[in-house]
Each structure stands twice: as structure tokens, then as C-alpha cells.
Design a protein around this motif. Structure first.
Motif, PDB file in Angstrom:
ATOM      1  N   VAL A  75       0.839  -1.202   0.000  1.00 23.70           N
ATOM      2  CA  VAL A  75       0.000   0.000   0.000  1.00 23.70           C
ATOM      3  C   VAL A  75       0.873   1.251   0.000  1.00 23.70           C
ATOM      4  CG1 VAL A  75      -1.650   1.347   1.363  1.00 23.70           C
ATOM      5  CG2 VAL A  75      -1.986  -1.110   1.081  1.00 23.70           C
ATOM      6  N   ILE A  76       1.880   1.257   0.842  1.00 28.02           N
ATOM      7  CA  ILE A  76       2.772   2.427   0.911  1.00 28.02           C
ATOM      8  C   ILE A  76       3.517   2.618  -0.406  1.00 28.02           C
ATOM      9  CG2 ILE A  76       4.855   3.329   2.026  1.00 28.02           C
ATOM     10  CD1 ILE A  76       3.870   1.953   4.619  1.00 28.02           C
ATOM     11  N   GLN A  77       3.997   1.532  -0.993  1.00 29.14           N
ATOM     12  CA  GLN A  77       4.717   1.642  -2.258  1.00 29.14           C
ATOM     13  C   GLN A  77       3.801   2.140  -3.375  1.00 29.14           C
ATOM     14  OE1 GLN A  77       8.114   1.196  -2.632  1.00 29.14           O
ATOM     15  NE2 GLN A  77       7.638   2.167  -4.617  1.00 29.14           N
ATOM     16  N   ALA A  78       2.563   1.647  -3.387  1.00 30.28           N
ATOM     17  CA  ALA A  78       1.604   2.110  -4.404  1.00 30.28           C
ATOM     18  C   ALA A  78       1.336   3.597  -4.245  1.00 30.28           C
ATOM     19  CB  ALA A  78       0.301   1.306  -4.291  1.00 30.28           C
ATOM     20  N   ALA A  79       1.223   4.044  -2.992  1.00 25.41           N
ATOM     21  CA  ALA A  79       0.995   5.471  -2.744  1.00 25.41           C
ATOM     22  C   ALA A  79       2.193   6.299  -3.211  1.00 25.41           C
ATOM     23  CB  ALA A  79       0.741   5.704  -1.258  1.00 25.41           C
ATOM     24  N   LYS A  80       3.404   5.791  -2.987  1.00 26.97           N
ATOM     25  CA  LYS A  80       4.601   6.511  -3.444  1.00 26.97           C
ATOM     26  C   LYS A  80       4.648   6.570  -4.965  1.00 26.97           C
ATOM     27  CE  LYS A  80       7.531   5.561   0.573  1.00 26.97           C
ATOM     28  NZ  LYS A  80       8.739   4.861   1.093  1.00 26.97           N
ATOM     29  N   ASP A  81       4.378   5.431  -5.599  1.00 23.39           N
ATOM     30  CA  ASP A  81       4.407   5.400  -7.065  1.00 23.39           C
ATOM     31  C   ASP A  81       3.325   6.288  -7.673  1.00 23.39           C
ATOM     32  OD1 ASP A  81       6.495   3.639  -6.977  1.00 23.39           O
ATOM     33  OD2 ASP A  81       5.245   1.846  -7.228  1.00 23.39           O
ATOM     34  N   GLN A 121      -7.886  11.496  -7.300  1.00 21.57           N
ATOM     35  CA  GLN A 121      -7.422  10.790  -8.488  1.00 21.57           C
ATOM     36  C   GLN A 121      -6.106  10.070  -8.217  1.00 21.57           C
ATOM     37  OE1 GLN A 121      -8.579   9.250 -10.990  1.00 21.57           O
ATOM     38  NE2 GLN A 121      -9.170  10.966 -12.292  1.00 21.57           N
ATOM     39  N   LEU A 122      -5.242  10.674  -7.410  1.00 25.24           N
ATOM     40  CA  LEU A 122      -3.991  10.016  -7.045  1.00 25.24           C
ATOM     41  C   LEU A 122      -4.261   8.733  -6.255  1.00 25.24           C
ATOM     42  CD1 LEU A 122      -1.789  13.091  -6.024  1.00 25.24           C
ATOM     43  CD2 LEU A 122      -1.582  11.707  -8.098  1.00 25.24           C
ATOM     44  N   LEU A 123      -5.258   8.782  -5.368  1.00 23.14           N
ATOM     45  CA  LEU A 123      -5.627   7.573  -4.623  1.00 23.14           C
ATOM     46  C   LEU A 123      -6.196   6.514  -5.556  1.00 23.14           C
ATOM     47  CD1 LEU A 123      -7.300   9.027  -1.383  1.00 23.14           C
ATOM     48  CD2 LEU A 123      -5.014   8.065  -1.643  1.00 23.14           C
ATOM     49  N   ALA A 124      -6.952   6.951  -6.561  1.00 21.49           N
ATOM     50  CA  ALA A 124      -7.499   5.997  -7.534  1.00 21.49           C
ATOM     51  C   ALA A 124      -6.374   5.330  -8.317  1.00 21.49           C
ATOM     52  CB  ALA A 124      -8.458   6.707  -8.487  1.00 21.49           C
ATOM     53  N   ILE A 125      -5.336   6.088  -8.638  1.00 23.00           N
ATOM     54  CA  ILE A 125      -4.193   5.507  -9.350  1.00 23.00           C
ATOM     55  C   ILE A 125      -3.423   4.556  -8.439  1.00 23.00           C
ATOM     56  CG2 ILE A 125      -1.966   6.085 -10.390  1.00 23.00           C
ATOM     57  CD1 ILE A 125      -3.291   8.600 -11.516  1.00 23.00           C
ATOM     58  N   ILE A 183       0.877   8.201 -13.703  1.00 20.90           N
ATOM     59  CA  ILE A 183       0.325   7.415 -14.813  1.00 20.90           C
ATOM     60  C   ILE A 183       1.444   6.778 -15.628  1.00 20.90           C
ATOM     61  CG2 ILE A 183      -0.895   7.624 -17.016  1.00 20.90           C
ATOM     62  CD1 ILE A 183      -2.723   9.679 -15.645  1.00 20.90           C
ATOM     63  N   ASP A 184       2.535   7.503 -15.816  1.00 21.76           N
ATOM     64  CA  ASP A 184       3.679   6.943 -16.554  1.00 21.76           C
ATOM     65  C   ASP A 184       4.207   5.698 -15.846  1.00 21.76           C
ATOM     66  OD1 ASP A 184       3.419   8.941 -18.380  1.00 21.76           O
ATOM     67  OD2 ASP A 184       5.049  10.187 -17.594  1.00 21.76           O
ATOM     68  N   ARG A 185       4.284   5.748 -14.509  1.00 19.10           N
ATOM     69  CA  ARG A 185       4.735   4.576 -13.756  1.00 19.10           C
ATOM     70  C   ARG A 185       3.717   3.443 -13.887  1.00 19.10           C
ATOM     71  NH1 ARG A 185       5.439   8.451  -9.425  1.00 19.10           N
ATOM     72  NH2 ARG A 185       7.542   9.302  -9.462  1.00 19.10           N
ATOM     73  N   LEU A 186       2.450   3.826 -13.859  1.00 19.33           N
ATOM     74  CA  LEU A 186       1.375   2.837 -13.936  1.00 19.33           C
ATOM     75  C   LEU A 186       1.364   2.134 -15.293  1.00 19.33           C
ATOM     76  CD1 LEU A 186      -1.091   1.609 -12.509  1.00 19.33           C
ATOM     77  CD2 LEU A 186      -2.451   3.533 -13.312  1.00 19.33           C
ATOM     78  N   MET A 187       1.662   2.881 -16.362  1.00 20.90           N
ATOM     79  CA  MET A 187       1.600   2.307 -17.705  1.00 20.90           C
ATOM     80  C   MET A 187       2.853   1.520 -18.072  1.00 20.90           C
ATOM     81  SD  MET A 187      -0.326   5.162 -20.084  1.00 20.90           S
ATOM     82  CE  MET A 187       1.032   6.316 -20.000  1.00 20.90           C
ATOM     83  N   ALA A 188       3.909   1.709 -17.322  1.00 23.10           N
ATOM     84  CA  ALA A 188       5.178   1.067 -17.681  1.00 23.10           C
ATOM     85  C   ALA A 188       5.041  -0.448 -17.729  1.00 23.10           C
ATOM     86  CB  ALA A 188       6.262   1.459 -16.671  1.00 23.10           C
ATOM     87  N   GLY A 189       5.336  -1.022 -18.899  1.00 24.14           N
ATOM     88  CA  GLY A 189       5.300  -2.468 -19.068  1.00 24.14           C
ATOM     89  C   GLY A 189       3.913  -3.061 -19.172  1.00 24.14           C
ATOM     90  N   ARG A 190       2.889  -2.221 -19.235  1.00 26.64           N
ATOM     91  CA  ARG A 190       1.517  -2.723 -19.306  1.00 26.64           C
ATOM     92  C   ARG A 190       0.852  -2.282 -20.594  1.00 26.64           C
ATOM     93  NH1 ARG A 190       1.879  -1.009 -13.854  1.00 26.64           N
ATOM     94  NH2 ARG A 190       1.680  -2.766 -12.396  1.00 26.64           N
ATOM     95  N   THR A 191      -0.057  -3.106 -21.082  1.00 29.15           N
ATOM     96  CA  THR A 191      -0.907  -2.680 -22.190  1.00 29.15           C
ATOM     97  C   THR A 191      -1.885  -1.641 -21.658  1.00 29.15           C
ATOM     98  OG1 THR A 191      -0.760  -4.889 -23.149  1.00 29.15           O
ATOM     99  CG2 THR A 191      -2.518  -3.452 -23.955  1.00 29.15           C
TER     100      THR A 191
END
Length: 612
Positions: free
Chosen positions: A474-480, A511-515, A547-555
Motif C-alpha cells: 500500500v505504501i509503495q503504491a501510494a509513493k508510485d 485521483q492520485l488515490l485511484a491511481i 500514470i507513466d509509472r502505472l503504464m510502464a510495461g503494461r498494455t
């Protein structure tokens, strides 16, 4: 425009209720089925229900013994002034009434237990079934009206199960027992007492034939009013912005008037029952007292004690009839609510399959093959028309087009919120129709334009993407997601409790929490629906980094309006009125100098303005 509820939903009058007798047969069949389904909710506790019935029978018999003992005391102790053994009979009478009270309470206690567990089961069935229903079901219904079925309708059922079952059973046993004892004491007085039954029957029938449809009408009107309230409360900010307070008050007045009018006639007709029953009860008492007195004076074998017993039994004879009539109206209201609840339970669940693909690990290849779709068969024009495109694993595709072009529909079809009319959608070469919905959706993260947060802590909202996520995840997701900094500044950090629409968080923070919620899921496919719209530039930068971190390596499929978002996509698909008018890789489209080239070189920051 405010809907006029009276233009389409006219209040029933007494004349309306006399028409169309054929529907009564169907209604009787519907209610018979509804009663059977309510019984099924209690079937697993049938032995306790049998115990309740036995207790009700015993208490009903005790209520018959009490007046008989009183009559015997009058005839054999008081009138002849023979007081030997009077104390014993008084103690017996007291014991009868104490036992009557204790067993009545015990029967009520058991029945409440049975009823509440049945209602618990019904609520669980309804709520669980709602989770299995498709998105189109919710699209076509007002949420407040659905909430009314979950609350008001089930509460009406609860009230009836708690009290009416005992009342019905007690009334029937008391009625039968009273008639038997009355016939044993004096057949003539019994016949005179029973002369009121036809009057009671026809009076009750006349009333209930009118109250049944009216109670159902009232429940429908109440559901519409609750839906309107929910809508206005949810949209209160828009109401204030456009100063439409008077308009919404007027709209509520119409809904409220519909509830009042239907409730007025239902309650008015229902209120006739106790008045009529009291009148007939008094007539019956007068007949018993008058005729019984004449028989006693003329020596026809009727004693004063018999008259007292008969007067009490005459009251007990009419009381269960009155109780049955009164409870019948409550039952009608509950049955109307139960029908509305069961109509939701009868809605077909979202179709799904269970096959070998339930353990499928999605790689991320996406193919739309000549896909055509419209939300409703009655629509003349397709929302998506012969759409074909491919996305390779790890690629990012931007969907560009004017409002209503079909961008959001495409990502919803990929998630199987709706099923397409023709063509096929493939993931890793497998049709989405052949992938269990849970398997599909558990590997796709969908970030909406308007993020939805649930009541609970910030950590709970992030974990919603993966309920078994560890605190470290959870903490790592919040940081990313670039959400960590603002979270730790809050008084309780990740344990801060927020309401779903908590205004203390900005739109960007939500929106950051949603990401972060999407990141903790670690999805194979990412869907972004205008995730960076309507926010300030600084927040947009943080969002874009997340979003860039979220999209990395994903379709990823991104619905984009701003040039910065589109430029980072591998492919761009330009949509217009549900059709693809241009698609390809960035370099290809720029070399073609077509519509996309014009967009990139335009001074406009938002592509919607170019394509409208």
C-alpha cells in the motif's frame, strides 16, 4: 425538465379499482407465489415455527378457558352465595392469565427470532444478487428507487412477519375454539352471534379489493420519491450552481403529493375496517345481552353466567375477525413490497462462464475485430460501428475523439460491462466471451475520470484494488502514485477516515488515490478514462508522472484530450461518431499529415474542440 408524475402515473380512484376483473386472478396467483417464497425464507426454522404455532394454540385455548371459569364462578359461587372453594377458582383463573401472558411473550420472542433471520436472509439475497447484475440493469433504474426496495419494502415485510403470523394463527384458533364452546353452551345464541359474519365478510372484501392496488401504488410512488431525493442530494452542488432550488422543490412536491394521495386513499379505506368491526361487535354484544336476558328471564335454560360467558365469547368472536381484517391490510402492503423485492431477485444475473480460462494469466494483447454495439436495441444508430484495431502487449493506445465518439464505450466493452452486438473482442487471442468475468476484470485496472472513494480509511481505499495487499504494498503504491506526500501530512496518515465524497480531499488527491488503487492491483491491462481532466497544471504533472509509472510495461488504453497525454502513446486511434477515421503509430500518422497531424500542430490544447 421536471417530470409531472400525474401525467403518466395517475392516482387510482375507487372507480378505477372496479375495472378489469381479470387482473384479480393474476394478482391472486402472484401473491400466492410471493407467500410461498416468503415461506421458503423461514423453511430452515420450521421446527421453531411449529413450536410457535403450538404456543399460539395453547394461548388461544387459555383465552377461552378464562371466560368459562368466570361464568362458572358467577353461576355456582356468587349468585347462590356459595363461597366454598372460591379462592381456589380465583387462583386457577389467575394462573390461566399468567400462563397466557408468559406463553404469549414466548411465542412472540420466537417469532421475532424467526422473522429477523428471514429478513436478514432476504436482505443478503437481494444485496448479493444486485452484485451479480449487469451494468445495464443499473443504467435503466434510479438508484434511489433500488434503495427503497432494500429499505422500505423489506421493512414492511419485517413488520408483518414479526406480528401478523402470530395474529393470523391466534385469530383462526380463537375463532374456531370460540364457535365450538359457544355451540356447546347455547346453539341459539351462537347462531345469533354468527349472523354478523356475512356482514363482516362483505365489508372486508369491499375494502381490501380497493386497498390492495392502492398499497402497491403507494410503494411505487414511495420508491420514485426516494429515487428523486437520492438524485437531488447527490447533485446538490449542481443544484446550487444553477440556482434550481425552487425547481427541485417543485419536483419533490409532485413526488411527495403522489405518495400522499396514494397513502391517503389506502389508509382511508383501511381505516374503515376497525370502525365497521367495532360497530358490528357492539351490535353482536347488544344482541347477545338482549336475547340472552330474555331467555334467562323466561327460563329457557340460560343462566346469568352463561350470558356473561357468551358476551365475552361474542367479543372474542368478533375480535379475531377484526384482527384478521386489520392485519390483512398490513399483509397487502408487505406483499406489494415483497413483489418489488422479488422482481429484483428474478432479474437474470450477468451471464458468465466457468472454464479452463479461469486461471488464465493475461499477457496484454488486445484485438477489436469488426465490433459493432449499441446500448439499446431500440436505438437506430450504433454507438460503435465496425471498429477494428490491434494492441500489442505493453503498448499504449490513445483514443481521441469528440464527446460521444465512442471512446468510453470501447473501454467498457473491453471490461465486458456490456456485450457487443457483432464482431469479437480478443485478449491474447481468446474471445472475452470465453474468459470468466472475474478472471478478466481482476487483471484490468480501470481509472475513471471522476474517482469514486468508499467510506473508510485511505489505506482501505487503496487496498480495494487488492484486499489482501500488505502495508508495504500500500505504501509503495501510494509513493508510485505521488500520493504518499499528501497522505503522510494528514493527521492520521494512511489511517485517516474519509467519506466517499469527502470534500477535504481535492479532485486531484482523489485521483492520485485511484491511481494508487490501480497500482496495488498490478494489472496486465490498464484503462484510463480522462484521468487527468479538470485538474490544475501542478496536479496534472504529478498525475502524469504516476500514470507513466502505472503504464510502464503494461498494455494501456488511454482516453485522451490533451496533447501531452497523446504524445506519449505508441498508437493513436481517432474516432468520430463511433467509427475509426484514422489510426496508426505516432510517426506514421504524422507522416500522413492527416487529422492527427492537424491536431498536433493546432494551437488547441484539447482535441475535443478540434473534432466537435
Amino acid at each position: 425538465m421536471i417530470k409531472n408524475v400525474f401525467s403518466h402515473d395517475r392516482i387510482l380512484t375507487a372507480e378505477d379499482l372496479k375495472r378489469k376483473p381479470k387482473k384479480k386472478v393474476k394478482r391472486a396467483e402472484d401473491w400466492k407465489q410471493t407467500l410461498y417464497r416468503l415461506w421458503q425464507l423461514m423453511e430452515d426454522r420450521k421446527w421453531l415455527l411449529v413450536a410457535v404455532i403450538l404456543l399460539v394454540i395453547i394461548t388461544s385455548l387459555l383465552s377461552l378457558i378464562g371466560p368459562y371459569i368466570i361464568g362458572q364462578i358467577i353461576d355456582h359461587k356468587i349468585i347462590p352465595q356459595q363461597f366454598d372453594g372460591l379462592l381456589n377458582q380465583l387462583l386457577l383463573l389467575m394462573s390461566v392469565y399468567i400462563a397466557l401472558s408468559a406463553l404469549t411473550y414466548l411465542a412472540a420472542y420466537f417469532m421475532v427470532d424467526i422473522a429477523q433471520k428471514a429478513i436478514y436472509r432476504l436482505r443478503m439475497q437481494l444485496f448479493s444478487h444486485m452484485q451479480s447484475l449487469s451494468i445495464p440493469f443499473f443504467d435503466k433504474r434510479q438508484h434511489g428507487e433500488l434503495m427503497s426496495r432494500m429499505t422500505n419494502d423489506i421493512e414492511n415485510i419485517s413488520k408483518v412477519l414479526n406480528s401478523s403470523f402470530i395474529q393470523f394463527t391466534s385469530s383462526i384458533v380463537t375463532l374456531v375454539g370460540t364457535i365450538i364452546v359457544m355451540l356447546m353452551l347455547s346453539p341459539l345464541l351462537t347462531v345469533l352471534t354468527m349472523l354478523i359474519i356475512p356482514l363482516m365478510f362483505f365489508a372486508t372484501r369491499w375494502i381490501t379489493r380497493r386497498t390492495g392496488p392502492l398499497y402497491k401504488k403507494r410503494q411505487h410512488a414511495l420508491g420514485e420519491m426516494n429515487a428523486y431525493i437520492e438524485e437531488i442530494i447527490s447533485g446538490q452542488q449542481v443544484v446550487k450552481v444553477f440556482s434550481q432550488e425552487e425547481a427541485v422543490i417543485s419536483g419533490f412536491e409532485e413526488k411527495n403529493r403522489s405518495v400522499r394521495e396514494n397513502g391517503f386513499w389506502a389508509i382511508t379505506y383501511s381505516s374503515f375496517i376497525p370502525k365497521v368491526m367495532n360497530l358490528l361487535n357492539n351490535i353482536s354484544f347488544a344482541v347477545v345481552a338482549g336475547v340472552g336476558g330474555l331467555l334467562a328471564l323466561n327460563g329457557y335454560g340460560v343462566t346469568v353466567g352463561t350470558i356473561v360467558i357468551f358476551a365475552e365469547y361474542a367479543r372474542q368472536f368478533t375480535r379475531p375477525l377484526s384482527d384478521l381484517a386489520n392485519q390483512f391490510n398490513e399483509v397487502l402492503s408487505a406483499l406489494a413490497g415483497a413483489e418489488r423485492v422479488f422482481s429484483i431477485l428474478d432479474e437474470p444475473a450477468e451471464p458468465d462462464i466457468d472454464n479452463d480460462n479461469r486461471s488464465l494469466q493475461i499477457n496484454g494483447s488486445i484485438t477489436f475485430n469488426d465490433v459493432t454495439f449499441k446500448y439499446d436495441e431500440e436505438q437506430q444508430k450504433n454507438v460503435i460501428n465496425h471498429v477494428t484495431f490491434d494492441v500489442l502487449p505493453g503498448e499504449t493506445v490513445a483514443l481521441v475523439g469528440a464527446t460521444g465518439a465512442g471512446k468510453t464505450t470501447i473501454v467498457q466493452l473491453l471490461n465486458r460491462f456490456y456485450d457487443i452486438n457483432s464482431g469479437d473482442i480478443l485478449i491474447d487471442g481468446i474471445s472475452v466471451r470465453d474468459i470468466p468475468r472475474k478472471t478478466l476484470r481482476s487483471q484490468i485496472a480501470y481509472v475513471l475520470q471522476d474517482p469514486f472513494l468508499f467510506d473508510g480509511t485511505i489505506a482501505d481505499n487503496i487496498k480495494y484494488g487488492k484486499l489482501d495487499a500488505t502495508d508495504e504494498e500500500v505504501i509503495q503504491a501510494a509513493k508510485d502514485a505521488n500520493a504518499y506526500d499528501f497522505i503522510v501530512r494528514l493527521d492520521k496518515g494512511f489511517d485517516t477516515v474519509i467519506a466517499g465524497e469527502d470534500s477535504s480531499l481535492s479532485q486531484g488527491e482523489k485521483q492520485l488515490l485511484a491511481i494508487a488503487r490501480a497500482l496495488v492491483l498490478d494489472p496486465a491491462i490498464l484503462l484510463l478514462d480522462e484521468a487527468t481532466s479538470s485538474i490544475d497544471t501542478v496536479t496534472e504533472m504529478k498525475l502524469q508522472q504516476a500514470i507513466d509509472r502505472l503504464m510502464a510495461g503494461r498494455t494501456s488504453i488511454v482516453i485522451a484530450h490533451r496533447l501531452n497525454t497523446v504524445k506519449k502513446a505508441d498508437k493513436v486511434i481517432v474516432l468520430q461518431q463511433g467509427e475509426i477515421i484514422e489510426q496508426g503509430y505516432q510517426e506514421e500518422l504524422l507522416e500522413q499529415r492527416g487529422i492527427y497531424y492537424s491536431m498536433v500542430n493546432s494551437a488547441h490544447a484539447d482535441f475535443d474542440e478540434l473534432l466537435d
